[in-house]
Design a protein around this motif. Structure first.
Motif, PDB file in Angstrom:
ATOM      1  N   VAL A 284     -29.280  -7.856-133.641  1.00 55.98           N
ATOM      2  CA  VAL A 284     -30.287  -7.189-132.661  1.00 55.98           C
ATOM      3  C   VAL A 284     -31.789  -6.987-133.556  1.00 55.98           C
ATOM      4  CG1 VAL A 284     -30.532  -5.016-131.373  1.00 55.98           C
ATOM      5  CG2 VAL A 284     -28.216  -6.046-131.637  1.00 55.98           C
ATOM      6  N   GLU A 285     -32.699  -7.376-132.956  1.00 48.72           N
ATOM      7  CA  GLU A 285     -34.068  -7.102-133.269  1.00 48.72           C
ATOM      8  C   GLU A 285     -34.450  -5.694-133.233  1.00 48.72           C
ATOM      9  OE1 GLU A 285     -36.287  -9.902-134.834  1.00 48.72           O
ATOM     10  OE2 GLU A 285     -34.054 -10.637-134.940  1.00 48.72           O
ATOM     11  N   GLU A 286     -35.334  -5.246-133.842  1.00 44.88           N
ATOM     12  CA  GLU A 286     -36.157  -4.146-133.687  1.00 44.88           C
ATOM     13  C   GLU A 286     -36.873  -4.335-132.434  1.00 44.88           C
ATOM     14  OE1 GLU A 286     -38.883  -3.388-136.771  1.00 44.88           O
ATOM     15  OE2 GLU A 286     -39.433  -1.516-135.954  1.00 44.88           O
ATOM     16  N   GLY A 287     -36.997  -3.162-131.650  1.00 48.43           N
ATOM     17  CA  GLY A 287     -37.520  -2.875-130.538  1.00 48.43           C
ATOM     18  C   GLY A 287     -36.855  -3.436-129.135  1.00 48.43           C
ATOM     19  N   ALA A 288     -35.574  -3.912-129.588  1.00 50.75           N
ATOM     20  CA  ALA A 288     -34.768  -4.434-128.318  1.00 50.75           C
ATOM     21  C   ALA A 288     -34.134  -3.640-127.701  1.00 50.75           C
ATOM     22  CB  ALA A 288     -33.996  -5.516-128.814  1.00 50.75           C
ATOM     23  N   LEU A 289     -33.886  -4.007-126.301  1.00 51.24           N
ATOM     24  CA  LEU A 289     -33.029  -3.009-125.593  1.00 51.24           C
ATOM     25  C   LEU A 289     -31.655  -3.884-125.454  1.00 51.24           C
ATOM     26  CD1 LEU A 289     -33.781  -0.599-122.467  1.00 51.24           C
ATOM     27  CD2 LEU A 289     -31.538  -1.445-123.199  1.00 51.24           C
TER      28      LEU A 289
ATOM     29  N   VAL B  24     -37.866   2.002-126.003  1.00 51.40           N
ATOM     30  CA  VAL B  24     -38.148   0.515-126.700  1.00 51.40           C
ATOM     31  C   VAL B  24     -39.705   0.416-126.769  1.00 51.40           C
ATOM     32  CG1 VAL B  24     -35.786  -0.003-126.394  1.00 51.40           C
ATOM     33  CG2 VAL B  24     -37.253  -0.550-124.776  1.00 51.40           C
ATOM     34  N   LYS B  25     -40.153   0.571-125.743  1.00 47.34           N
ATOM     35  CA  LYS B  25     -41.728   0.278-125.846  1.00 47.34           C
ATOM     36  C   LYS B  25     -42.556   0.947-127.097  1.00 47.34           C
ATOM     37  CE  LYS B  25     -42.387  -0.375-120.862  1.00 47.34           C
ATOM     38  NZ  LYS B  25     -42.604   0.301-119.745  1.00 47.34           N
ATOM     39  N   SER B  26     -41.903   2.081-127.454  1.00 52.04           N
ATOM     40  CA  SER B  26     -42.457   2.834-128.729  1.00 52.04           C
ATOM     41  C   SER B  26     -42.042   2.033-129.788  1.00 52.04           C
ATOM     42  CB  SER B  26     -41.988   4.197-128.760  1.00 52.04           C
ATOM     43  OG  SER B  26     -40.742   4.471-128.836  1.00 52.04           O
TER      44      SER B  26
ATOM     45  N   LEU C 249     -32.968   4.224-133.861  1.00 49.84           N
ATOM     46  CA  LEU C 249     -32.041   3.117-133.459  1.00 49.84           C
ATOM     47  C   LEU C 249     -31.038   4.323-132.612  1.00 49.84           C
ATOM     48  CD1 LEU C 249     -30.307   0.393-132.710  1.00 49.84           C
ATOM     49  CD2 LEU C 249     -29.113   0.833-134.957  1.00 49.84           C
ATOM     50  N   ALA C 250     -30.620   3.806-131.183  1.00 47.32           N
ATOM     51  CA  ALA C 250     -29.612   4.627-130.599  1.00 47.32           C
ATOM     52  C   ALA C 250     -28.506   3.792-130.069  1.00 47.32           C
ATOM     53  CB  ALA C 250     -30.180   5.633-129.414  1.00 47.32           C
TER      54      ALA C 250
ATOM     55  N   CYS D 273     -32.237  -4.403-119.658  1.00 47.39           N
ATOM     56  CA  CYS D 273     -32.014  -5.078-120.950  1.00 47.39           C
ATOM     57  C   CYS D 273     -32.865  -6.289-121.381  1.00 47.39           C
ATOM     58  CB  CYS D 273     -30.517  -5.640-121.424  1.00 47.39           C
ATOM     59  SG  CYS D 273     -29.476  -4.074-121.447  1.00 47.39           S
ATOM     60  N   SER D 274     -33.279  -6.241-122.526  1.00 48.95           N
ATOM     61  CA  SER D 274     -34.167  -7.283-123.132  1.00 48.95           C
ATOM     62  C   SER D 274     -33.159  -8.651-123.609  1.00 48.95           C
ATOM     63  CB  SER D 274     -35.384  -7.259-124.047  1.00 48.95           C
ATOM     64  OG  SER D 274     -34.412  -6.505-125.297  1.00 48.95           O
ATOM     65  N   SER D 275     -32.092  -8.265-124.292  1.00 49.22           N
ATOM     66  CA  SER D 275     -31.228  -9.250-124.708  1.00 49.22           C
ATOM     67  C   SER D 275     -29.898  -8.676-124.677  1.00 49.22           C
ATOM     68  CB  SER D 275     -31.273  -9.444-126.141  1.00 49.22           C
ATOM     69  OG  SER D 275     -31.449  -8.344-126.786  1.00 49.22           O
ATOM     70  N   PHE D 276     -28.781  -9.514-124.535  1.00 44.77           N
ATOM     71  CA  PHE D 276     -27.514  -9.286-124.330  1.00 44.77           C
ATOM     72  C   PHE D 276     -26.370 -10.022-124.904  1.00 44.77           C
ATOM     73  CE2 PHE D 276     -25.849 -12.451-121.293  1.00 44.77           C
ATOM     74  CZ  PHE D 276     -26.814 -13.164-121.063  1.00 44.77           C
ATOM     75  N   ALA D 277     -25.121  -9.509-125.166  1.00 47.70           N
ATOM     76  CA  ALA D 277     -24.217 -10.291-125.658  1.00 47.70           C
ATOM     77  C   ALA D 277     -22.818  -9.951-124.889  1.00 47.70           C
ATOM     78  CB  ALA D 277     -23.725  -9.759-127.174  1.00 47.70           C
TER      79      ALA D 277
END
Lengths: 264, 468
Positions: free
Chosen positions: A50-55, A203-205, A177-178, A223-227
């Motif tokens: 998971v990348e920094e800044g992702a939801l 996440v915008k911050s 990170l939460a 979400c910007s990405s998912f699994a």
């Protein structure tokens, strides 16, 4: 700062085993992670980044291993094999340091029965050594609109109010990170909207959110990405945008993949 | 009624066997049988020092207290299970989802508890004594009678707690008045007639001199207690909200010099607001100790002059060590899982809270030593009490981590606990009886106690915390 999409860009119809795709900015890296309880395999050789800044949304049916994943990532339980690094820390050996730096909403809201809401947030602040905890707590009471419950014992709160309290404790120290497990499940539609807005702004911050849910519409919306996790196996991971660009929708995609996984 | 009763029995069995494993839990009554069977062989030797009547009284008192403790646990069970295992649902709390009245469910619950714990505790104990009877010279009818009167004593404790709890829900004031008046009457009777009052406890009276009249009146008393607790029963009020001022910050500031002061402050608030502190102090501390004091007073003529206070100090220490269960009973790792708190930190904070709570046994020992005219051995008695308490708490933390009230039914854990405490108890009994001043050497127990606490922290950090 522009965020890069997640490492997996393929719609895998087979489990994405063997994918690593680490990025330098990954805040969370899972490599061949397995967790076995007795004769039940809760997680089976999962690879994830998971990348920094992702939801990031971890999706899966009930019992798919989502909660186990969060427990392993936050060092609450140890993996049977494989490893997980969160904010650069090894979850198996540095769980306490991870929990210092992240925010967590557990699956079941569990504020201590005999503390009041305010006392609970103060307690969290004292354990986390937050100096201006009362001011921050007051801001959260205002933001989530439950200031009238400040002095009510947690055992007497409704499920929705307990969930507000757990939400506040997870974000009160503004973690990088939460990891949040079904954060919307007990909220009414108005509160859900407020919380979704908060998460997208968060996440915008530049901070990251790892959201576990089975509410697919919410995942698709924010979400910007998912699994997708099913029976402990990772069926797919990738950006949400890739789906929508193809005119597909997450709920249908999820159902077809899980049904295929179930019948495989 | 039979169906609900049977399902409650199954539920209780499944709950215990899920926690401890079927084999481990099934062995529990076998262990009680073994202890009773082997203990019976000591009776001929004990008779030389203690009258049979005193021994019988002690055993009856023990089952009275056991009944009270089982009743208390049963009533708190749902809350405890919820705290420990997340959301659980027990049949006893299903009045809202089943077309059955709360009173009907409660009646089944009381009967279930009586029958279930009779088979778990009373029957194995009585059967052990019965099985040893041919070897120890005890008569078969007397052994059978003991089994019966122990069951009565157990039920008396159980029904009394159920009645008090029913009354408590209806009117806390009425319940408090009843407890205070009852306590004052007991003390007044004791001061005027001495410990002989205890000999009027009906189950003991039946055992010491059987008569149909006393048997019938005993059964009538139990029936009245049972009926009253059912009649007075009403579901605990729901939907009410308790509003409280901030206690955490002032308490945390007061104990800021302690390690983990926020956790200690939270423990103290839990004890205060949940009522566990008062309930446990009464049912698990004061009442058992008063009963034991009565018994030891009767044995006074068979012990050296300082023997009673020395034994009492050690027993108080062992009972005080159960304060570790007070502070862990309603707390699992769950509420802390989202915080930077490890299991070892929690064990350390719980032990710290227990150390603070030692004010209670210390005050108790001071009062007893002064009132009984044993002020000159107050310091050795205090040393014995507090050292024993710390040592036994350390052993408990090592063996059970954060789940002492759950693991007590694990045969292996309980056996180890009894051996580790028993050896030390025997050693310091001999030392203190030889010369009460030697009892001060019990402070050495702080070293093994400290070792057990540190070992507990290492041991329980190395395993995944369960139950949340």
């Amino acid at each position: 700062m522009e965020r890069e999409p997640l490492s997996c860009s393929v719609h895998c119809h087979e489990p994405c085993r063997g994918q690593t795709g680490w990025r330098m900015s990954a805040v969370l890296e899972v490599s061949g992670l397995s967790k076995v309880y007795g004769d039940v395999t809760a997680l089976d050789r999962v690879f994830l980044s998971v990348e920094e800044g992702a939801l990031f949304g971890l999706l899966g049916p009930n019992g798919s291993g989502k909660t186990t994943m969060i427990k392993v990532l936050t060092g609450q339980i140890r993996p049977t094999s494989g490893s997980a690094r969160v904010l650069g820390l090894d979850s198996a050996h540095e769980g306490l340091r991870i929990r210092e730096r992240v925010g967590i909403i557990p699956e079941q809201e569990s504020p201590p029965s005999f503390l009041t809401s305010m006392e609970y947030l103060e307690f969290v602040g004292k354990v986390r050594k937050i100096p201006d905890i009362r001011e921050r707590a007051d801001e959260w009471f205002d933001y989530l609109e439950f200031g009238d419950k400040k002095n009510v014992l947690c055992k007497d709160l409704s499920r929705g109010t307990r969930q507000k309290l757990m939400f506040a404790q997870a974000f009160i120290h503004e973690p990088a990170l939460a990891l949040i497990d079904e954060p919307l499940i007990n909220f009414d539609p108005i509160m859900q909207d407020l919380v979704k807005e908060y998460l997208t702004d968060y996440v915008k911050s530049g901070k990251t959110i790892f959201l576990s849910t089975h509410i697919l519409e919410v995942a698709e919306e924010i979400c910007s990405s998912f699994a997708i996790l099913h029976r402990g196996t990772l069926l797919h991971s990738g950006p949400v945008a890739e789906l929508t660009e193809k005119g597909a929708h997450l709920p249908e995609f999820f159902l077809s993949l899980v049904r295929k996984g179930t019948h495989a | 009624m039979p169906e609900l009763f049977m399902r409650m029995m199954k539920e209780e069995w499944r709950m215990h066997s899920t926690i401890f494993g079927q084999v481990s839990f099934a062995l529990f009554p076998v262990m009680i049988f073994g202890i009773s069977f082997m203990g019976s062989f000591l009776l001929p030797h004990l008779r030389a020092a203690l009258p049979v009547g005193d021994l019988a009284l002690a055993v009856h008192a023990m089952f009275l207290v056991l009944g009270a403790m089982v009743g208390g646990f049963g009533l708190m069970g749902n809350e405890m299970m919820n705290r420990r295992f997340g959301q659980v649902s027990l049949l006893a709390y299903s009045a809202r989802s089943l077309p059955l009245s709360g009173r009907f469910i409660f009646a089944n619950f009381v009967v279930k508890d009586t029958v279930y714990y009779f088979f778990l505790w009373v029957l194995p104990f009585g059967a052990g004594y019965l099985a040893a009877a041919p070897f120890t010279g005890a008569s078969f009818p007397s052994a059978l009678l003991l089994l019966f009167t122990l069951a009565l004593a157990f039920m008396a404790g159980l029904c009394t707690v159920f009645l008090l709890s029913s009354l408590y829900v209806r009117s806390r004031v009425a319940c408090g008045v009843l407890v205070i008046v009852g306590g004052l009457l007991l003390i007044a009777s004791f001061l005027s007639t001495g410990p002989a009052l205890v000999l009027l406890f009906p189950p003991y009276l039946i055992y010491s001199g059987f008569s149909w009249g006393i048997l019938l009146s005993s059964c009538a008393i139990l029936a009245v207690l049972f009926a009253l607790s059912i009649l007075l029963f009403c579901a605990e009020e729901t939907g009410t909200t308790s509003v409280h001022g901030d206690l955490l910050t002032p308490l945390e500031s007061r104990f800021a010099w302690l390690p983990q002061s926020p956790l200690v402050a939270k423990d103290l608030i839990d004890l205060y607001r949940s009522g566990i502190g008062i309930g446990q102090a009464l049912f698990s501390f004061a009442i058992p100790l008063v009963v034991i004091w009565f018994f030891l007073s009767l044995a006074g003529s068979f012990l050296p002059s300082h023997g009673v206070i020395v034994f009492f100090a050690m027993i108080t220490g062992v009972i005080a060590s159960t304060m570790y269960t007070w502070v862990t009973e309603f707390d699992s790792f769950g509420p802390y899982a989202c915080l930077p708190v490890s299991v070892s930190t929690l064990i350390q904070s719980k032990m710290t809270t227990c150390v603070l709570l030692q004010v209670l046994p210390a005050a108790f020992i001071v009062s007893v030593a002064v009132l009984s005219g044993n002020s000159e051995i107050l310091i050795p008695a205090l040393a014995l009490c507090i050292s024993f308490s710390f040592y036994a708490s350390g052993v408990m933390a090592y063996l059970c981590g954060l789940s002492p009230s759950v693991l007590v039914y694990d045969v292996k854990v309980l056996s180890t606990y009894l051996v580790l405490d028993g050896v030390v108890f025997a050693l310091f009994s001999a030392v203190a009886l030889a010369n009460p001043l030697f009892a001060i050497s019990s402070v050495l127990l702080f070293f093994p106690g400290w070792w057990f606490v540190k070992a507990a922290m290492r041991r329980w950090d190395a395993v995944d915390p369960g139950g949340y």
